[in-house]
Design a protein around this motif. Structure first.
Motif, PDB file in Angstrom:
ATOM      1  N   HIS A 238       0.657  -1.153  -0.083  1.00  0.00           N
ATOM      2  CA  HIS A 238       0.083   0.090  -0.054  1.00  0.00           C
ATOM      3  C   HIS A 238       0.688   1.107   0.044  1.00  0.00           C
ATOM      4  O   HIS A 238       0.479   2.162   0.481  1.00  0.00           O
ATOM      5  N   ASP A 239       1.944   1.196  -0.733  1.00  0.00           N
ATOM      6  CA  ASP A 239       2.825   2.516  -0.558  1.00  0.00           C
ATOM      7  C   ASP A 239       2.224   3.498  -1.233  1.00  0.00           C
ATOM      8  O   ASP A 239       1.890   3.388  -2.495  1.00  0.00           O
ATOM      9  N   ALA A 240       2.135   4.656  -0.726  1.00  0.00           N
ATOM     10  CA  ALA A 240       1.452   5.926  -1.402  1.00  0.00           C
ATOM     11  C   ALA A 240       2.700   6.834  -1.976  1.00  0.00           C
ATOM     12  O   ALA A 240       1.908   7.800  -2.641  1.00  0.00           O
ATOM     13  N   LEU A 241       3.787   6.529  -1.802  1.00  0.00           N
ATOM     14  CA  LEU A 241       4.812   7.435  -2.229  1.00  0.00           C
ATOM     15  C   LEU A 241       5.663   6.996  -3.449  1.00  0.00           C
ATOM     16  O   LEU A 241       6.492   7.749  -4.212  1.00  0.00           O
ATOM     17  N   VAL A 242       5.701   5.481  -3.534  1.00  0.00           N
ATOM     18  CA  VAL A 242       6.340   5.040  -4.721  1.00  0.00           C
ATOM     19  C   VAL A 242       5.411   3.857  -5.278  1.00  0.00           C
ATOM     20  O   VAL A 242       4.599   3.344  -4.628  1.00  0.00           O
TER      21      VAL A 242
END
Length: 301
Positions: free
Chosen positions: A243-247
């Motif tokens: 759930h990585d929102a930055l990469v």
């Protein structure tokens, strides 16, 4: 239940022993070729196999608290440093001091040389992954034992970095309230499972002392991806949270594997951009296993 209690008691015992043996953390500084002072911190066993931790944007060595406190990692020599523009390290006021990825690579090389760490395992979070890539592009892999990217920035392209235009704009705003609100929003994006309030406030304080010129310059920082990953022979492990929102985890892994198919990969469920904090027990176990899998001759002095 008895087994669980025994493990808990064993962990507490190991923590007490490691605290007694290695309580005196070491603090010193090294200087990069362009004159930037880099604050270095050490813990663990000074004679153990070295692991160098490289934090991400707006962070400092304090990001690695859950690794520093893990009794299972205390037989390693744990080394962390504050990147230029961050924490206790020097903060040049010129944006040019941050755009050239080679400068960040030279910082890491200075830490390796200044700490006298032999064949360290490099662990880079987010921007720290880009620092490792640039180091490999400039210096190759002859001086390291391996590298672990966690939530690593592979390239600063729209295909790999989700758009949060409003957040990044606020982070570099001249108005202090807007700037600080942008920092807070960015930190929230780092986590799928938000940390407790004490840790979040500490991370926010980390962000507040980070250099503003650095924050303006980092989005255009050069990353020599092809040169960095193509000819690497030492083991590489890439870990992302699903759930990585930055990469973009899948796209980032695909891009890295297209250059070096030998990269090992793991994706943690129920985790965001900071698996080493959100899933610290699993991450520390995976870190320990990866470190122990490296060829023994890398640690021989």
């Amino acid at each position: 239940m008895l087994l669980s209690r025994s493990r808990t008691l064993l962990s507490l015992f190991l923590l007490l022993v490691s605290t007694a043996l290695f309580a005196a953390d070491k603090h010193y500084s090294v200087t990069s070729p362009d004159g930037v002072s880099l604050a270095v911190q050490e813990s663990g066993d000074p004679d153990g196999s070295p692991i160098i931790f490289i934090h991400g944007l707006l962070g400092s060595h304090l990001n690695w608290e859950k690794q520093w406190q893990d009794p299972q990692l205390q037989h390693h020599r744990l080394i962390a440093f504050d990147l230029r523009g961050h924490g206790l390290s020097g903060k040049p006021q010129q944006e040019e001091a941050y755009r050239d990825g080679k400068l960040w690579a030279q910082d890491l090389a200075a830490v390796i040389a200044g700490s006298h760490a032999r064949k360290p395992l490099l662990v880079g979070w987010s921007l720290g992954g880009a620092v490792i890539t640039n180091y490999l592009a400039v210096y190759g892999d002859s001086q390291i034992g391996g590298a672990l990217y966690v939530g690593g920035v592979v390239e600063l392209t729209p295909q790999l970095i989700p758009a949060h235009a409003g957040v990044y704009q606020d982070m570099t705003a001249e108005d202090l309230k807007t700037h600080l609100d942008g920092e807070r929003a960015f930190l929230r994006l780092c986590f799928y499972q938000q940390p407790d309030s004490v840790m979040f406030e500490r991370l926010l304080a980390n962000a507040a002392i980070a250099s503003w010129p650095m924050q303006r310059a980092v989005p255009s920082m050069s990353i020599q991806l092809e040169q960095g990953l193509k000819n690497v022979k030492v083991p590489l492990l890439f870990i992302y949270g699903e759930h990585d929102a930055l990469v973009q985890p899948k796209a980032s892994l695909a891009r890295a594997l297209s250059i070096n198919p030998q990269i090992r990969t793991q994706v943690y469920s129920q985790s965001g951009h900071a698996p080493f904090i959100e899933k610290s027990v699993r991450f520390n176990r995976d870190l320990e296993e990866f470190a122990d899998s490296l060829p023994l001759q890398h640690w021989v002095k």
